[in-house]
Design an enzyme around this catalytic site. Structure first.
Site, mmCIF file in Angstrom:
data_model
loop_
_atom_site.group_PDB
_atom_site.id
_atom_site.type_symbol
_atom_site.label_atom_id
_atom_site.label_comp_id
_atom_site.label_asym_id
_atom_site.label_seq_id
_atom_site.Cartn_x
_atom_site.Cartn_y
_atom_site.Cartn_z
ATOM 1 N N GLY A 243 -57.463 130.558 68.384
ATOM 2 C CA GLY A 243 -57.573 130.476 66.938
ATOM 3 C C GLY A 243 -57.483 129.103 66.324
ATOM 4 N N ARG A 325 -73.668 131.514 61.743
ATOM 5 C CA ARG A 325 -72.341 131.351 61.141
ATOM 6 C C ARG A 325 -72.362 131.089 59.625
ATOM 7 N NH1 ARG A 325 -68.962 128.252 62.016
ATOM 8 N NH2 ARG A 325 -67.219 129.685 62.033
ATOM 9 N N CYS A 356 -87.710 134.885 58.961
ATOM 10 C CA CYS A 356 -88.282 135.542 57.779
ATOM 11 C C CYS A 356 -87.236 136.293 56.988
ATOM 12 C CB CYS A 356 -89.405 136.468 58.203
ATOM 13 S SG CYS A 356 -90.833 135.509 58.648
ATOM 14 N N GLU A 357 -86.326 135.554 56.411
ATOM 15 C CA GLU A 357 -85.260 136.125 55.588
ATOM 16 C C GLU A 357 -84.829 135.079 54.582
ATOM 17 O OE1 GLU A 357 -82.106 138.361 56.512
ATOM 18 O OE2 GLU A 357 -82.858 139.191 58.392
HETATM 19 N N1 LLP Z 1 -58.400 135.501 71.915
HETATM 20 C C1 LLP Z 1 -58.819 136.604 71.274
HETATM 21 C C2 LLP Z 1 -58.166 137.883 71.514
HETATM 22 C C3 LLP Z 1 -59.879 136.520 70.354
HETATM 23 O O1 LLP Z 1 -60.276 137.598 69.702
HETATM 24 C C4 LLP Z 1 -60.510 135.263 70.126
HETATM 25 C C5 LLP Z 1 -61.623 135.152 69.194
HETATM 26 C C6 LLP Z 1 -60.047 134.145 70.847
HETATM 27 C C7 LLP Z 1 -58.979 134.308 71.720
HETATM 28 C C8 LLP Z 1 -60.633 132.792 70.685
HETATM 29 O O2 LLP Z 1 -60.448 132.313 69.408
HETATM 30 P P1 LLP Z 1 -60.836 130.806 69.043
HETATM 31 O O3 LLP Z 1 -59.864 129.900 69.739
HETATM 32 O O4 LLP Z 1 -62.233 130.585 69.490
HETATM 33 O O5 LLP Z 1 -60.706 130.767 67.570
HETATM 34 N N2 LLP Z 1 -67.672 134.419 65.746
HETATM 35 C C9 LLP Z 1 -66.599 133.911 64.916
HETATM 36 C C10 LLP Z 1 -65.302 133.817 65.691
HETATM 37 C C11 LLP Z 1 -64.863 135.112 66.263
HETATM 38 C C12 LLP Z 1 -63.615 134.977 67.073
HETATM 39 C C13 LLP Z 1 -63.335 136.212 67.823
HETATM 40 N N3 LLP Z 1 -62.156 136.166 68.624
HETATM 41 C C14 LLP Z 1 -67.006 132.561 64.351
HETATM 42 O O6 LLP Z 1 -68.112 132.108 64.609
HETATM 43 O O7 LLP Z 1 -66.240 131.940 63.588
#
Ligand code: LLP
Length: 427
Positions: A243, A325, A356-357
Site C-alpha cells: 500500500g 488508471r 473509441c470512448e
Molecule cells: N497486498 C494485498 C492484499 C493487496 O490487495 C495489494 C493491492 C497489495 C498487497 C499491493 O499493494 P500496493 O503496494 O501495490 O499498493 N489497480 C489499483 C491498485 C489495486 C491494488 C490492489 N491490491 C491502482 O491502479 O491504483
C-alpha cells in the site's frame, strides 16, 4: 521520486533512462513503449529488504506488474512474492521464483488454485469461510497447508475508495468488528489439514499517511492479545500488506520504503512489548512502490484537435487500453516532451488516447510546452497497474516492454502483433 533513479537529460537534450535515450528507443521499438529501469527496481527492492533486516520478509506483490524477467530481478534482491491467481503463480514458476517464498492471496480462490498453491508449497492466505472447505479437499489427510488468516481491521486509510480494503464493508478478509476474524482463527486452529502460521491484513493502496498502518497494527495486536489470552495462540508471522504510495506528479511527496517499513516495524515492536506478546515476524507486500517509479511510457502524439475557447486535445497512440488508471481512479499523471523535457510549459492541453470512448483521456488540462503531431511524449511513474491492467480493447495490440540498464535495452515482452489478437479465436 517521479522519475527512475537513472533519469537524466542527456547531451542531446533528450530524456534518458538507464543510459538509453528514450527517443532512440522509441524509434527502434515503436510506440507506445513501456520502459523499466533495472537500477530503480533493484534500489527500491533493496531499500525495503534492508529496512526489514532480520525482522521479517518483504514480498513483491505481483499484481502491480508481473513478467518473468521482472520477477527474476526482485527474487535476486531477496524478496518473496505475493500472487493472487494460478496465472500469477504460473508466471512466477516460469521465472523460477522459489515457491517457499510465495504467498497465495485472493478472495475467491478456486479449488484448483488452492491445490496448485498447496502442491507448490506456497503459504495460503485464507480470505473467506468457503476456503476451509476447499482446503480440506486440496490437502491430503495427514498433511497440513501453511496458512494465514486475512483479517479486515476496520481501518479506513486516506486513499481512493476503490482501492481501500480494510473496512467492514469490503469483500476482503474476516472482520474483527463482527467476530468473524476470531472465529476464523479458531476454525483454522481446529482444522486437521492446516497449520496456522500468521494473521494478515491489508488496508489499501497508494497510501501516503502511514498513520493508517499504525492504527491497523494496534487493532491487529489487540486481536492477537485476545488470541494469546483465550487460546494460548501466538502466530509466527504478521502480514501487514502493501500500500505504500508513489509520486505520480512533482507535487506528490510519499514516504520512502524505509519510512514505511520502519513505521510498521516500530508499531509492531512497541505494540507487542506493551501487550506482553512475542513479536511475530513481519511480512509486508509492496507492489506499486517497487514497479511504479521504475517504469515510464513513451507515446507519439498524433491528431491534435483545437476547439477554440474550449480545449485543445492532443491524441497519443495509446490510452485506456494500456493505462486505465486516470479513468478508474481519477489518477493524475504528468507528461514531458522526450526531446525537450525542460521546455517551458506555456499551454494547457488535454492528452487523449486513441480508443473509441470519450472517457479515454490520460491527462485533463496538462500544462505543457507546445506539442506538434509526431512529437514523442513521456508519462513517468507508469510501472505499476498500467500494463498489469492492460486490455486489447478496440483490437489494439498491447505495447512492447523494455528493461534498460547501463546503456543497454532488452525486450522483456515483445509488442503484440495483429495475429496475436487471433491466437485464441476458433474459426
Ligand atoms: N497486498 C494485498 C492484499 C493487496 O490487495 C495489494 C493491492 C497489495 C498487497 C499491493 O499493494 P500496493 O503496494 O501495490 O499498493 N489497480 C489499483 C491498485 C489495486 C491494488 C490492489 N491490491 C491502482 O491502479 O491504483
Amino acid at each position: 521520486m517521479l522519475f527512475p533513479v537513472t533519469y537524466r537529460v542527456n547531451a542531446r537534450g533528450h530524456m534518458e533512462v538507464g543510459g538509453c535515450d528514450l527517443a532512440d528507443l522509441a524509434h527502434e521499438h515503436g510506440t507506445p513503449l513501456y520502459i523499466y529501469d533495472e537500477d530503480t527496481v533493484r534500489q527500491r527492492a533493496a531499500e525495503f529488504v534492508a529496512a526489514m533486516g532480520d525482522a521479517g520478509e518483504v514480498l513483491y506483490s505481483a499484481k502491480a506488474f508481473a513478467s518473468p524477467a521482472f520477477l527474476r530481478i526482485v527474487a535476486e534482491e531477496g524478496m518473496g512474492l505475493d500472487v493472487v491467481s494460478a496465472g500469477e503463480l504460473h508466471i512466477a514458476a516460469a521465472a523460477g521464483f522459489p515457491a517457499e517464498r510465495t504467498y497465495f492471496l485472493g478472495n475467491n480462490k478456486s479449488a484448483e488454485e488452492l491445490e496448485l498453491a498447496y502442491r507448490a508449497g506456497c503459504t495460503i492466505v485464507i480470505d473467506g469461510a468457503y476456503e476451509f472447505e476447499l482446503l480440506r479437499r486440496a490437502v491430503p489427510p495427514g498433511s497440513r497447508a501453511r496458512v494465514e488468516i486475512r483479517v479486515s481491521p476496520g481501518v479506513k486509510p486516506d486513499t481512493h475508495d476503490f482501492i481501500s480494503t480494510g473496512q467492514l464493508d469490503s469483500k476482503f478478509g474476516f472482520s474483527i468488528e463482527n467476530g468473524q476474524a476470531r472465529a476464523a482463527v479458531e476454525q483454522a486452529l481446529a482444522h486437521d489439514r492446516l497449520e496456522l502460521v500468521g494473521i494478515h491484513s491489508h488496508i489499501g493502496s497508494q497510501i501516503f499517511d502511514l498513520r493508517g498502518h499504525v492504527a491497523a497494527m494496534e487493532v491487529m495486536l489487540d486481536l492477537l492479545g485476545g488470541l494469546k489470552r483465550d487460546l494460548d495462540y501466538q502466530p509466527q508471522c504478521r502480514g501487514a500488506g502493501g500500500g505504500l504510495g508513489i509520486a505520480y506528479t512533482r507535487a506528490d511527496d510519499p514516504p520512502t520504503p524505509r519510512d514505511f517499513v520502519e513505521t510498521i516495524r516500530g508499531a509492531l515492536a512497541a505494540g507487542t512489548a506493551e501487550r506482553g506478546l512475542k513479536a511475530p515476524r513481519l511480512v509486508v507486500e509492496p507492489g506499486r512502490s517497487i514497479a511504479g517509479p521504475a517504469g515510464v511510457t513513451v507515446y507519439a502524439a498524433g491528431s491534435i484537435k483545437d476547439i477554440p475557447g474550449v480545449r485543445r486535445y492532443v491524441a497519443v497512440d495509446g490510452g485506456m487500453g494500456d493505462n486505465i488508471r486516470p479513468k478508474l481512479y481519477g489518477a493524475r499523471y504528468e507528461v514531458l516532451k522526450v526531446a525537450d523535457p525542460e521546455a517551458p510549459a506555456t499551454e494547457t492541453v488535454t492528452i487523449a488516447g486513441k480508443y473509441c470512448e470519450s472517457t479515454d483521456i490520460l491527462i485533463t488540462d496538462a500544462v505543457v510546452p507546445p506539442i506538434r503531431s509526431g512529437d514523442l511524449l513521456c508519462v513517468p511513474a507508469t510501472g505499476a497497474y498500467c500494463l498489469a491492467m492492460a486490455s486489447n480493447y478496440n483490437g489494439m495490440p498491447r505495447p512492447e516492454v523494455l528493461m534498460v540498464k547501463d546503456g543497454r535495452a532488452r525486450v522483456i515482452r515483445r509488442r503484440e502483433t495483429l495475429d496475436d489478437l487471433l491466437l485464441t479465436e476458433v474459426f
